[in-house]
Design an enzyme around this catalytic site. Structure first.
Site, short mmCIF file in Angstrom:
data_model
loop_
_atom_site.label_atom_id
_atom_site.label_comp_id
_atom_site.label_asym_id
_atom_site.label_seq_id
_atom_site.Cartn_x
_atom_site.Cartn_y
_atom_site.Cartn_z
N SER A 1 39.64 36.97 38.99
CA SER A 1 39.92 36.82 40.42
C SER A 1 40.60 38.08 40.95
O SER A 1 41.17 38.87 40.21
CB SER A 1 40.82 35.60 40.66
OG SER A 1 42.09 35.81 40.07
N HIS A 2 40.53 38.25 42.28
CA HIS A 2 41.15 39.42 42.91
C HIS A 2 42.63 39.54 42.55
O HIS A 2 43.12 40.63 42.22
CB HIS A 2 41.02 39.33 44.44
CG HIS A 2 39.64 39.59 44.94
ND1 HIS A 2 39.16 39.05 46.11
CD2 HIS A 2 38.62 40.33 44.45
CE1 HIS A 2 37.92 39.46 46.32
NE2 HIS A 2 37.57 40.23 45.33
N ALA A 3 43.35 38.41 42.62
CA ALA A 3 44.79 38.47 42.36
C ALA A 3 45.08 38.91 40.94
O ALA A 3 46.02 39.69 40.70
CB ALA A 3 45.42 37.11 42.63
N VAL B 1 36.47 34.51 43.14
CA VAL B 1 37.19 35.77 43.32
C VAL B 1 38.50 35.55 44.06
O VAL B 1 39.46 36.29 43.88
CB VAL B 1 36.33 36.83 44.03
CG1 VAL B 1 35.11 37.17 43.19
CG2 VAL B 1 35.91 36.40 45.42
#
Length: 406
Positions: free
Chosen positions: A362-364, A189
């Site tokens: 992923s978060h980004a 993540v």
């Protein structure tokens, strides 16, 4: 877990709903909104205008003795194991905004004093620069208010052999997207590894792209350690097709509980699959590029993973860490090793982002999609293959980056 969204936030409310549906969620409990509200931040001097002051006030405020007593008893009931302490804000994991990675979470926390400190740090993260900026991008000013509150989840820590993220399809006939890597979930993540990618079709067939997974995150006592993955395991699939199929089946059950596509974090421990989080998909990733696109790519083009749709041309800005943040100007294209949640303010001014590691879940990548800026992920050595101040074009739909002097 009796948690519901109205008193415990979207993340905790979702886990409570999954437990009530009989799905595999680790044991735990929730510190509800009421404990945060007992801090009385708005008294006696009134609501603080300085958001940094609000954060400092929380950090300096002792956790109420009653809360510490309840924490101690709840931890004893779990057997006082290492725990994960995770945010569950009122505006987190909603259908409008994920707040992916914007608030604090802690793994491998042990003992009532350390847990209380982590709870307070989660509360304070409501007013971290990245959270304030994220809310600003979503049209909120971030000031302390009745609807800006934080609950905190405390769950048994899982020492995962493999972990990852799964997106269930919006279309009933669509494929489930899964990303997986060795060790604990923050590697996936947080985008610090490029994970294996799996697609499980409606008919159960599985396609996969196995990545070179060089590092893993694991617990050692109450510390998290990053270590190298043995060479022989780097390019081995993190999960087999049968596990991918089981995950997709779990994903269908979870989507049915909530009535829509879900972004799900999962972990495998001793062969058993656990669900760590489920939230609505706020911005679906682009589909993987077709082989014909890859074969037609010019030699001067770098190819990675499509992370967020769209095409943009701009000035490449090599950013290796926070020390480079001040060099980023509106309209620049970030070229970086990876982005963690602290980089969120840059995604608000950048025209696009290129990373050396990381996957589409992923978060980004999620925040890039929410900000509607193109993203291309997982281009090895991008920070040395692309050059500062040169003009590049990135296509987040096909996963390509083109520059005249590549």
């Amino acid at each position: 877990m009796e948690a519901v969204t109205d008193t415990c936030g979207g993340k905790a409310g979702a886990l409570g709903a999954l437990l009530r549906a009989g799905l595999p969620v680790p044991d735990g409990f929730v510190v509800p909104f009421a404990a945060y509200l007992d801090l009385d931040l708005a008294r006696p001097a009134g609501e603080p205008d300085d958001l940094d002051a609000a954060r400092r006030m929380i950090e300096a405020s002792p956790v109420h003795a009653t809360v510490i007593d309840v924490l101690g008893r709840a931890l004893d009931e779990l057997g006082d194991p290492p725990v994960a302490v995770r945010s569950s804000a009122a505006d987190e994991d909603t259908g409008q905004a994920s707040a992916a990675g914007q608030y604090e979470s802690f793994l491998a926390v042990r003992g009532v004093s350390e847990v209380a400190d982590a709870v307070r740090a989660c509360w304070a993260s409501l007013f971290s620069p990245r959270a304030i900026d994220y809310r600003g991008a979503c049209g909120r000013d971030g000031r302390p208010s009745d609807d800006l509150v934080m609950a905190v989840i405390v769950q048994r820590h899982l020492d995962a052999e493999v972990s990852g993220v799964m997106f269930t399809p919006a279309d009933p006939d669509g494929a489930t997207g899964i990303e997986a890597s060795w060790g604990l979930g923050p590697s996936v993540v947080g985008g610090t590894v490029t994970p294996d990618a799996y697609r499980v079709a409606e008919d159960g067939s599985v396609t996969r792209t196995v990545a070179d997974k060089r590092t893993r995150l694991d617990r050692r006592g109450t510390r998290l350690v990053i270590r190298d993955v043995p060479t022989r395991a780097r390019e081995q699939p993190a999960i087999d097709d049968a596990t991918a199929t089981r995950l997709a089946t779990l994903g269908k059950e979870i989507a049915a509980v909530f009535g829509g596509p879900q972004d799900i974090e999962w972990a495998v421990v001793d062969g058993r699959t656990w669900i760590l989080q489920a939230r609505p998909v706020t911005a679906a990733p682009p589909p993987p590029p077709s082989p014909s696109i890859a074969s037609d790519t010019p030699a001067a083009t770098l190819t990675g993973t499509p992370g967020s749709r769209g095409t943009v041309t701009g000035t490449a800005r090599i950013v290796r860490g926070p020390g480079d943040f001040a060099r980023v100007h509106p309209g620049d294209i970030l070229v970086c090793p990876f982005t963690d949640p602290a980089w969120t303010p840059l995604l608000r001014i950048a025209a696009g982002v290129v990373t050396e590691t990381g996957g589409v879940l992923s978060h980004a990548a999620i925040v890039a999609r929410e900000h509607a800026i193109p993203a291309v992920l997982g281009i090895p050595n991008a920070t040395s293959r692309l050059h500062d101040d040169t003009v590049i074009t990135i296509d987040g739909t096909t996963g390509t980056v083109t520059a005249a002097d590549v």
